[in-house]
Scaffold this active site. Sequence first.
Site, PDB file in Angstrom:
ATOM      1  N   GLU A 177       0.957  -1.263  -0.064  1.00 29.09           N
ATOM      2  CA  GLU A 177       0.032   0.073   0.093  1.00 29.09           C
ATOM      3  C   GLU A 177       1.004   1.297   0.044  1.00 29.09           C
ATOM      4  O   GLU A 177       1.209   1.656   1.018  1.00 29.09           O
ATOM      5  CB  GLU A 177      -0.817   0.088   1.215  1.00 29.09           C
ATOM      6  N   LYS A 219      -2.272  -1.940  -3.176  1.00 32.05           N
ATOM      7  CA  LYS A 219      -3.236  -1.042  -2.677  1.00 32.05           C
ATOM      8  C   LYS A 219      -3.038   0.298  -2.860  1.00 32.05           C
ATOM      9  O   LYS A 219      -2.430   0.899  -1.995  1.00 32.05           O
ATOM     10  CB  LYS A 219      -3.552  -1.679  -1.098  1.00 32.05           C
TER      11      LYS A 219
HETATM   12  P1  13P Z   1      -9.494   4.303   3.910  1.00 34.97           P
HETATM   13  O1  13P Z   1     -10.262   3.537   3.014  1.00 34.97           O
HETATM   14  O2  13P Z   1     -10.165   4.697   5.163  1.00 34.97           O
HETATM   15  O3  13P Z   1      -8.509   5.286   3.390  1.00 34.97           O
HETATM   16  O4  13P Z   1      -8.500   2.979   4.538  1.00 34.97           O
HETATM   17  C1  13P Z   1      -7.945   2.267   3.859  1.00 34.97           C
HETATM   18  C2  13P Z   1      -6.684   1.721   4.614  1.00 34.97           C
HETATM   19  O5  13P Z   1      -6.400   0.535   4.923  1.00 34.97           O
HETATM   20  C3  13P Z   1      -5.760   2.849   4.993  1.00 34.97           C
HETATM   21  O6  13P Z   1      -4.453   1.958   5.311  1.00 34.97           O
END
Ligand code: 13P
Length: 347
Positions: A177, A219
């Site tokens: 991510e 992600k």
């Molecule tokens: P949000 O969808 O609220 O941005 O959170 C996703 C997430 O896993 C943040 O690390």
Amino acid sequence: MNTHELVDTARQMLANGKGLLAMDESTPTCNERFAAVGIEPTEAARRGWRELIITTPGLAESIGGVILYDETIYQRCTDGRPFVQVLTDAGIVVGIKVDTGAKALAGHNGEKITEGLDGLRERLQGYAALGARFAKWRAVISMGAGLPSPACITANAHALARYAALCQEVGLVPVVEPEVLMSGDHSLQRCAEVSALVLHEVFEQLHVQDVLLEGMVLKPSMLLPGLNCSHQDNIDEVADTTVTALLRAVPAAVAGIAFLSGGQSAELATARLNAMNRRFKSRLPWALTFSFARAIQQAALDIWRGEPGKVKQAQRALQHRATCNRAARLGDYSAAMENLAIPISGV
Ligand code: 13P
């Protein structure tokens, strides 16, 4: 590394038009969200909220995997069943957030490096023994004057790749991510430039560390104009810019791409995901889906506010958002869905 197992897990997480539900807020973040709606910041309230989420009827119709937090993976439902068992019995793959947070990057004002590599192999082994089959690590990239620096991008991409390699060694699918934050007044075009740099560096480092692309999920954030930018591009422009950047930077071998919501309104996050899938349907080499936290949870949290009598109504709201997002993954969402009352069996 058991390649087949990794590939199978990644496929299962994203099968049948489903997405991921992030409920891995750290304790301070969860408490902050509770404070905003007047809920006491107690372990009991956090457990109750997470039980409400995972026992939502029909959740597994739209959600293929759920990301838990360290406190949550050990918790149980009121009837004594471990959360991990409830999810696994429903056919939902269990994941776990494993970074230990974003800290100030030395010598780079306003920038952060995500920590958590020390002792990670042993922590991953422990989570795998508890039933986790995938993990998540979030890097944050801030935009602004002179930001992000090459140092911030390289350090975070390197950490993401080392985390991903460790996950695969232990048999967990890494969810990688790199979040480019929405805060600021930058344009969509500037976000596209920065996102391209970040994605290229992330995949370079993943390559250097021999990460199996078929056994990982990316992600990313959607490509968006900054929250304070005077020109807010429309849904189709965001969809086109985002997918064009991903097609250029993300190898086709990657199992799937599951967006974070990042503070967008729930309806807008859904509509943008839908536009991407509708406009690029025949050209996408990977599953393009959601891994939202706020954009799935917030409406339900606003209803629940810690009141036992509101559990079923909150679960209906949660299921509604999950259903809308599954439709968006298939390119079948329309704003009219927001007005449909979703009947839930048993609720
Ligand atoms: P949000 O969808 O609220 O941005 O959170 C996703 C997430 O896993 C943040 O690390």
